[in-house]
Design a protein around this motif. Structure first.
Motif, PDB file in Angstrom:
ATOM      1  N   ILE A 232       0.841  -1.196   0.000  1.00 44.96           N
ATOM      2  CA  ILE A 232       0.000   0.000   0.000  1.00 44.96           C
ATOM      3  C   ILE A 232       0.876   1.245   0.000  1.00 44.96           C
ATOM      4  O   ILE A 232       1.773   1.385   0.835  1.00 44.96           O
ATOM      5  CB  ILE A 232      -0.933   0.026   1.228  1.00 44.96           C
ATOM      6  CG1 ILE A 232      -1.700  -1.298   1.351  1.00 44.96           C
ATOM      7  CG2 ILE A 232      -1.894   1.206   1.147  1.00 44.96           C
ATOM      8  CD1 ILE A 232      -2.544  -1.407   2.598  1.00 44.96           C
ATOM      9  N   THR A 233       0.573   2.159  -0.923  1.00 47.49           N
ATOM     10  CA  THR A 233       1.323   3.410  -1.027  1.00 47.49           C
ATOM     11  C   THR A 233       0.386   4.583  -0.839  1.00 47.49           C
ATOM     12  O   THR A 233      -0.617   4.703  -1.544  1.00 47.49           O
ATOM     13  CB  THR A 233       2.019   3.518  -2.404  1.00 47.49           C
ATOM     14  OG1 THR A 233       2.823   2.359  -2.613  1.00 47.49           O
ATOM     15  CG2 THR A 233       2.895   4.761  -2.477  1.00 47.49           C
TER      16      THR A 233
ATOM     17  N   ARG B 198      -0.430  12.133   1.275  1.00 48.31           N
ATOM     18  CA  ARG B 198      -0.093  12.465   2.661  1.00 48.31           C
ATOM     19  C   ARG B 198      -0.034  11.176   3.452  1.00 48.31           C
ATOM     20  O   ARG B 198      -0.319  10.121   2.908  1.00 48.31           O
ATOM     21  CB  ARG B 198      -1.131  13.429   3.270  1.00 48.31           C
ATOM     22  CG  ARG B 198      -2.558  12.897   3.216  1.00 48.31           C
ATOM     23  CD  ARG B 198      -3.524  13.526   4.205  1.00 48.31           C
ATOM     24  NE  ARG B 198      -3.210  13.029   5.530  1.00 48.31           N
ATOM     25  CZ  ARG B 198      -3.094  13.803   6.613  1.00 48.31           C
ATOM     26  NH1 ARG B 198      -3.290  15.080   6.533  1.00 48.31           N
ATOM     27  NH2 ARG B 198      -2.795  13.287   7.776  1.00 48.31           N
ATOM     28  N   ASP B 199       0.303  11.238   4.720  1.00 51.96           N
ATOM     29  CA  ASP B 199       0.276  10.041   5.555  1.00 51.96           C
ATOM     30  C   ASP B 199      -1.162   9.584   5.738  1.00 51.96           C
ATOM     31  O   ASP B 199      -2.086  10.401   5.854  1.00 51.96           O
ATOM     32  CB  ASP B 199       0.888  10.321   6.926  1.00 51.96           C
ATOM     33  CG  ASP B 199       2.395  10.517   6.876  1.00 51.96           C
ATOM     34  OD1 ASP B 199       2.993  10.366   5.792  1.00 51.96           O
ATOM     35  OD2 ASP B 199       2.972  10.838   7.934  1.00 51.96           O
TER      36      ASP B 199
ATOM     37  N   GLN C  19      -1.675  -0.364  10.329  1.00 51.76           N
ATOM     38  CA  GLN C  19      -0.380   0.028   9.770  1.00 51.76           C
ATOM     39  C   GLN C  19      -0.376   1.507   9.402  1.00 51.76           C
ATOM     40  O   GLN C  19      -1.261   1.980   8.715  1.00 51.76           O
ATOM     41  CB  GLN C  19      -0.106  -0.810   8.518  1.00 51.76           C
ATOM     42  CG  GLN C  19       1.150  -0.452   7.768  1.00 51.76           C
ATOM     43  CD  GLN C  19       2.401  -0.893   8.493  1.00 51.76           C
ATOM     44  OE1 GLN C  19       2.473  -2.010   8.989  1.00 51.76           O
ATOM     45  NE2 GLN C  19       3.374  -0.020   8.563  1.00 51.76           N
ATOM     46  N   LYS C  20       0.640   2.218   9.833  1.00 52.88           N
ATOM     47  CA  LYS C  20       0.859   3.605   9.422  1.00 52.88           C
ATOM     48  C   LYS C  20       1.382   3.597   7.995  1.00 52.88           C
ATOM     49  O   LYS C  20       2.234   2.780   7.646  1.00 52.88           O
ATOM     50  CB  LYS C  20       1.872   4.252  10.371  1.00 52.88           C
ATOM     51  CG  LYS C  20       2.228   5.660  10.029  1.00 52.88           C
ATOM     52  CD  LYS C  20       1.249   6.636  10.624  1.00 52.88           C
ATOM     53  CE  LYS C  20       1.804   8.040  10.502  1.00 52.88           C
ATOM     54  NZ  LYS C  20       0.853   9.044  10.834  1.00 52.88           N
ATOM     55  N   LEU C  21       0.852   4.483   7.152  1.00 57.69           N
ATOM     56  CA  LEU C  21       1.289   4.593   5.760  1.00 57.69           C
ATOM     57  C   LEU C  21       1.928   5.954   5.563  1.00 57.69           C
ATOM     58  O   LEU C  21       1.246   6.974   5.571  1.00 57.69           O
ATOM     59  CB  LEU C  21       0.087   4.442   4.811  1.00 57.69           C
ATOM     60  CG  LEU C  21      -0.785   3.198   4.977  1.00 57.69           C
ATOM     61  CD1 LEU C  21      -2.021   3.291   4.094  1.00 57.69           C
ATOM     62  CD2 LEU C  21       0.016   1.939   4.663  1.00 57.69           C
TER      63      LEU C  21
ATOM     64  N   PHE D 242      -6.041  10.237  10.865  1.00 53.59           N
ATOM     65  CA  PHE D 242      -6.911  11.322  10.420  1.00 53.59           C
ATOM     66  C   PHE D 242      -6.278  12.077   9.252  1.00 53.59           C
ATOM     67  O   PHE D 242      -5.145  12.531   9.322  1.00 53.59           O
ATOM     68  CB  PHE D 242      -7.216  12.298  11.566  1.00 53.59           C
ATOM     69  CG  PHE D 242      -8.178  13.371  11.157  1.00 53.59           C
ATOM     70  CD1 PHE D 242      -9.533  13.094  11.039  1.00 53.59           C
ATOM     71  CD2 PHE D 242      -7.734  14.642  10.858  1.00 53.59           C
ATOM     72  CE1 PHE D 242     -10.428  14.083  10.640  1.00 53.59           C
ATOM     73  CE2 PHE D 242      -8.613  15.641  10.464  1.00 53.59           C
ATOM     74  CZ  PHE D 242      -9.962  15.352  10.352  1.00 53.59           C
ATOM     75  N   CYS D 243      -7.059  12.194   8.166  1.00 49.04           N
ATOM     76  CA  CYS D 243      -6.504  12.758   6.932  1.00 49.04           C
ATOM     77  C   CYS D 243      -7.355  13.897   6.365  1.00 49.04           C
ATOM     78  O   CYS D 243      -7.176  14.277   5.211  1.00 49.04           O
ATOM     79  CB  CYS D 243      -6.316  11.659   5.884  1.00 49.04           C
ATOM     80  SG  CYS D 243      -7.803  10.741   5.477  1.00 49.04           S
TER      81      CYS D 243
END
Length: 123
Positions: A61-62, A66-67, A79-81, A106-107
């Protein structure tokens, strides 16, 4: 002249049909290799991942903009991306069913809409 109209109509029909098929979201998966997923502004692509029960699942996953995060509670994954850094998540799909996943970082205002589902089919 009639043949020309029929030929043009056939070409137009095929072009429209091809465009319609190209726009349908296809389930990803199949048990072999890795499944590439992108995360960006309130969506995962693909947002439906289909595998078979017993498959070893490898998601790459990419996050493009943003994160983000990837949380699949049924398989204890959170998982943190990091933006631009592909994250590899591996697990065994050991139970059949439909399992939701979502962004866990949160994005923005559409964060709650950023979700998808993992479909694990019986063999």
């Amino acid at each position: 002249m009639n043949r020309t109209k029929v030929a043009v109509a056939a070409i137009v029909f095929l072009a429209v049909a091809a465009a319609a098929v190209a726009q349908e979201p296809a389930p990803a998966g199949g048990g072999e290799g890795e499944i590439k997923v992108t995360a960006k502004k309130y969506q995962f692509d693909p947002n439906v991942i289909t595998v078979k029960k017993g498959d070893h699942v490898k998601l790459v996953i990419t996050a493009l903009d943003r994160d983000h995060g990837f949380k699949l509670e049924a398989f204890n994954i959170d998982q943190k991306l990091k933006k631009g850094d592909p994250a590899t998540i591996e697990f065994t799909a050991d139970k059949a069913g439909t399992f939701p996943f979502r962004c866990s970082d949160f994005c923005g205002m559409g964060h709650r809409k950023m979700k998808g589902k993992l479909v694990v089919q019986e063999q």
